[in-house]
Design an enzyme around this catalytic site. Structure first.
Site, PDB file in Angstrom:
ATOM      1  N   HIS A   1      49.740  30.280  53.760  1.00 38.93           N
ATOM      2  CA  HIS A   1      49.783  29.011  54.509  1.00 38.93           C
ATOM      3  C   HIS A   1      50.971  28.216  53.975  1.00 38.93           C
ATOM      4  O   HIS A   1      50.932  27.721  52.848  1.00 38.93           O
ATOM      5  CB  HIS A   1      48.444  28.285  54.274  1.00 38.93           C
ATOM      6  CG  HIS A   1      48.358  26.916  54.875  1.00 38.93           C
ATOM      7  ND1 HIS A   1      47.342  26.029  54.560  1.00 38.93           N
ATOM      8  CD2 HIS A   1      49.141  26.265  55.770  1.00 38.93           C
ATOM      9  CE1 HIS A   1      47.503  24.900  55.229  1.00 38.93           C
ATOM     10  NE2 HIS A   1      48.597  25.012  55.965  1.00 38.93           N
TER      11      HIS A   1
ATOM     12  N   MET B   1      53.164  24.828  48.794  1.00 40.40           N
ATOM     13  CA  MET B   1      53.510  23.415  49.023  1.00 40.40           C
ATOM     14  C   MET B   1      54.833  23.098  48.358  1.00 40.40           C
ATOM     15  O   MET B   1      55.089  23.549  47.240  1.00 40.40           O
ATOM     16  CB  MET B   1      52.433  22.513  48.415  1.00 40.40           C
ATOM     17  CG  MET B   1      51.045  22.813  48.923  1.00 40.40           C
ATOM     18  SD  MET B   1      49.847  21.717  48.137  1.00 40.40           S
ATOM     19  CE  MET B   1      48.328  22.347  48.843  1.00 40.40           C
TER      20      MET B   1
ATOM     21  N   GLY C   1      40.006  20.096  47.181  1.00 39.22           N
ATOM     22  CA  GLY C   1      38.938  19.218  46.717  1.00 39.22           C
ATOM     23  C   GLY C   1      38.715  17.970  47.546  1.00 39.22           C
ATOM     24  O   GLY C   1      38.039  17.049  47.095  1.00 39.22           O
TER      25      GLY C   1
ATOM     26  N   ASP D   1      48.220  28.964  49.344  1.00 38.61           N
ATOM     27  CA  ASP D   1      48.745  27.677  49.806  1.00 38.61           C
ATOM     28  C   ASP D   1      50.070  27.359  49.127  1.00 38.61           C
ATOM     29  O   ASP D   1      50.114  27.076  47.931  1.00 38.61           O
ATOM     30  CB  ASP D   1      47.748  26.561  49.465  1.00 38.61           C
ATOM     31  CG  ASP D   1      46.545  26.583  50.384  1.00 38.61           C
ATOM     32  OD1 ASP D   1      46.733  26.529  51.612  1.00 38.61           O
ATOM     33  OD2 ASP D   1      45.412  26.655  49.875  1.00 38.61           O
TER      34      ASP D   1
ATOM     35  N   SER E   1      40.808  30.230  48.735  1.00 43.39           N
ATOM     36  CA  SER E   1      42.163  29.720  48.480  1.00 43.39           C
ATOM     37  C   SER E   1      42.412  29.684  46.982  1.00 43.39           C
ATOM     38  O   SER E   1      41.691  29.000  46.239  1.00 43.39           O
ATOM     39  CB  SER E   1      42.313  28.309  49.049  1.00 43.39           C
ATOM     40  OG  SER E   1      43.459  27.700  48.456  1.00 43.39           O
TER      41      SER E   1
ATOM     42  N   ASP F   1      40.285  25.076  57.367  1.00 46.99           N
ATOM     43  CA  ASP F   1      40.774  24.944  55.995  1.00 46.99           C
ATOM     44  C   ASP F   1      40.651  23.500  55.551  1.00 46.99           C
ATOM     45  O   ASP F   1      41.243  22.599  56.153  1.00 46.99           O
ATOM     46  CB  ASP F   1      42.249  25.388  55.985  1.00 46.99           C
ATOM     47  CG  ASP F   1      42.888  25.366  54.604  1.00 46.99           C
ATOM     48  OD1 ASP F   1      42.202  25.026  53.620  1.00 46.99           O
ATOM     49  OD2 ASP F   1      44.100  25.685  54.537  1.00 46.99           O
ATOM     50  N   GLY F   2      39.863  23.284  54.485  1.00 45.25           N
ATOM     51  CA  GLY F   2      39.764  21.959  53.892  1.00 45.25           C
ATOM     52  C   GLY F   2      38.335  21.443  53.849  1.00 45.25           C
ATOM     53  O   GLY F   2      37.719  21.231  54.894  1.00 45.25           O
ATOM     54  N   GLY F   3      37.809  21.300  52.638  1.00 47.86           N
ATOM     55  CA  GLY F   3      36.487  20.721  52.480  1.00 47.86           C
ATOM     56  C   GLY F   3      35.347  21.620  52.923  1.00 47.86           C
ATOM     57  O   GLY F   3      34.235  21.138  53.145  1.00 47.86           O
TER      58      GLY F   3
ATOM     59  N   MET G   1      43.219  22.354  60.497  1.00 46.39           N
ATOM     60  CA  MET G   1      43.090  21.698  59.190  1.00 46.39           C
ATOM     61  C   MET G   1      41.961  20.672  59.278  1.00 46.39           C
ATOM     62  O   MET G   1      41.960  19.819  60.169  1.00 46.39           O
ATOM     63  CB  MET G   1      44.391  20.996  58.796  1.00 46.39           C
ATOM     64  CG  MET G   1      45.537  21.916  58.394  1.00 46.39           C
ATOM     65  SD  MET G   1      45.171  23.043  57.029  1.00 46.39           S
ATOM     66  CE  MET G   1      44.736  21.914  55.706  1.00 46.39           C
TER      67      MET G   1
ATOM     68  N   HIS H   1      43.661  33.450  50.569  1.00 48.39           N
ATOM     69  CA  HIS H   1      44.467  32.381  51.166  1.00 48.39           C
ATOM     70  C   HIS H   1      45.402  31.806  50.095  1.00 48.39           C
ATOM     71  O   HIS H   1      44.974  31.465  49.000  1.00 48.39           O
ATOM     72  CB  HIS H   1      43.526  31.299  51.703  1.00 48.39           C
ATOM     73  CG  HIS H   1      44.193  30.219  52.489  1.00 48.39           C
ATOM     74  ND1 HIS H   1      44.584  30.368  53.803  1.00 48.39           N
ATOM     75  CD2 HIS H   1      44.538  28.944  52.142  1.00 48.39           C
ATOM     76  CE1 HIS H   1      45.122  29.234  54.238  1.00 48.39           C
ATOM     77  NE2 HIS H   1      45.115  28.356  53.249  1.00 48.39           N
TER      78      HIS H   1
ATOM     79  N   MET I   1      53.128  25.153  53.699  1.00 51.32           N
ATOM     80  CA  MET I   1      53.260  23.702  53.900  1.00 51.32           C
ATOM     81  C   MET I   1      54.639  23.328  53.383  1.00 51.32           C
ATOM     82  O   MET I   1      54.781  22.645  52.356  1.00 51.32           O
ATOM     83  CB  MET I   1      52.130  22.981  53.136  1.00 51.32           C
ATOM     84  CG  MET I   1      50.776  23.152  53.810  1.00 51.32           C
ATOM     85  SD  MET I   1      49.384  22.792  52.699  1.00 51.32           S
ATOM     86  CE  MET I   1      49.152  24.412  51.984  1.00 51.32           C
TER      87      MET I   1
ATOM     88  N   GLY J   1      38.608  26.656  48.782  1.00 51.51           N
ATOM     89  CA  GLY J   1      39.231  26.676  47.463  1.00 51.51           C
ATOM     90  C   GLY J   1      38.263  26.246  46.395  1.00 51.51           C
ATOM     91  O   GLY J   1      37.699  27.066  45.658  1.00 51.51           O
TER      92      GLY J   1
HETATM   93  C1  DX5 Z   1      44.993  22.029  51.540  1.00 53.32           C
HETATM   94  C2  DX5 Z   1      45.021  23.547  51.510  1.00 53.32           C
HETATM   95  C3  DX5 Z   1      43.696  24.169  51.378  1.00 53.32           C
HETATM   96  C4  DX5 Z   1      42.969  23.863  50.115  1.00 53.32           C
HETATM   97  C5  DX5 Z   1      41.515  23.834  50.427  1.00 53.32           C
HETATM   98  O1  DX5 Z   1      46.264  21.578  51.780  1.00 53.32           O
HETATM   99  O2  DX5 Z   1      45.603  24.043  52.691  1.00 53.32           O
HETATM  100  O3  DX5 Z   1      43.743  25.577  51.569  1.00 53.32           O
HETATM  101  O4  DX5 Z   1      43.202  24.773  49.087  1.00 53.32           O
HETATM  102  O5  DX5 Z   1      40.857  23.381  49.310  1.00 53.32           O
HETATM  103  P1  DX5 Z   1      39.347  22.951  49.343  1.00 53.32           P
HETATM  104  O6  DX5 Z   1      38.566  24.146  49.828  1.00 53.32           O
HETATM  105  O7  DX5 Z   1      39.076  22.613  47.933  1.00 53.32           O
HETATM  106  O8  DX5 Z   1      39.236  21.795  50.285  1.00 53.32           O
HETATM  107 ZN    ZN Z   2      45.528  26.278  53.197  1.00 54.36          ZN
END
Ligand code: DX5
Ligand code: ZN
Length: 221
Positions: A67, A38, A146, A36, A9, A176-178, A138, A34, A69, A198
């Protein structure tokens, strides 16, 4: 079994050298990029919009996995498709008619994806699964990079994997996430096929290629 894909990401990339970071990801073995988006409304933060997709399109031949959001989402689909998105994933919470939104994406020649916040019940996805070629679970609250992986999403990954088995077509279960070298194995064991990462990729002091390699090793067990 499909090979597990790695989708870095760019949210955690160095935006001052974005093209270079994406090239590094490709040469380090990334499968998708990826992206993101927002809006400061559906999620509290604003990241970036369609110009970033447009700018990256000539930089890489890797699929740009967008993605969104953002809410409302429907007015922006055509713009992201025209900018060069290969897939567009929308939130089930961000549209009054997910089936219509997914069909619109498909009709634009883009791979449709569907996702949900951790707090939204998984059954909210079920009526639309056959319209989604990517289903994204998610594993953090959407809105920033992060954060820590939520292990209580593992049963949800399993549930979605089970449902997708009964559908035909080329579909991907994404998380996706962590995700990092420590959390990826559990997600893959539960059924994840595309790992979005990410901070674990762009925040690794060893560099992007070593980070992607670390994720691959984690997948291989
Ligand atoms: C969160 C995003 C993720 C984010 C993941 O809203 O959708 O794609 O970048 O970041 P890490 O891998 O750092 O959790
Ligand atoms: Zn994402």
């Amino acid at each position: 079994m499909k090979q597990v894909l790695i989708a870095p990401s760019i949210l955690s990339a160095d935006f001052a050298s974005l093209g270079e970071q994406v090239r590094e990801a490709k040469s380090g073995g990334a499968d998708w990029i990826h992206v993101d988006v927002m809006d400061g409304h559906f999620v509290p933060q604003i990241s970036f919009g369609e110009p970033i997709v447009r700018a990256l399109r000539p930089v890489t031949d890797l699929p740009l996995d967008v993605h969104l959001m953002i809410e409302p989402v429907d007015p922006h689909l055509e713009t992201f498709a025209a900018a060069g998105a290969d897939s567009i994933t929308i939130h089930v919470e961000a549209t009054p008619d997910p089936a219509h939104t997914l069909r619109t994406i498909r009709d634009l020649g883009v791979r449709p994806g569907l996702t949900l916040r951790p707090g939204t019940p998984a059954w909210a996805l079920w009526p639309y699964l056959d319209l989604a070629e990517i289903v994204l679970v998610m594993t953090v609250e959407p809105g920033r990079g992060g954060q820590s992986f939520m292990p209580d999403m593992l049963p949800r990954i399993q549930q979605v994997a089970e449902r997708l088995k009964s559908l035909d077509g080329d579909r991907w279960l994404q998380v996706d996430g962590g995700l990092n070298a420590a959390t990826t194995a559990a997600a893959v064991t539960a059924g994840a096929q595309v790992i979005v990462a990410g901070s674990a990729v762009f925040g690794d002091a060893r560099g992007v290629a070593a980070a992607i390699d670390g994720l691959r090793r984690a997948v291989a067990g």
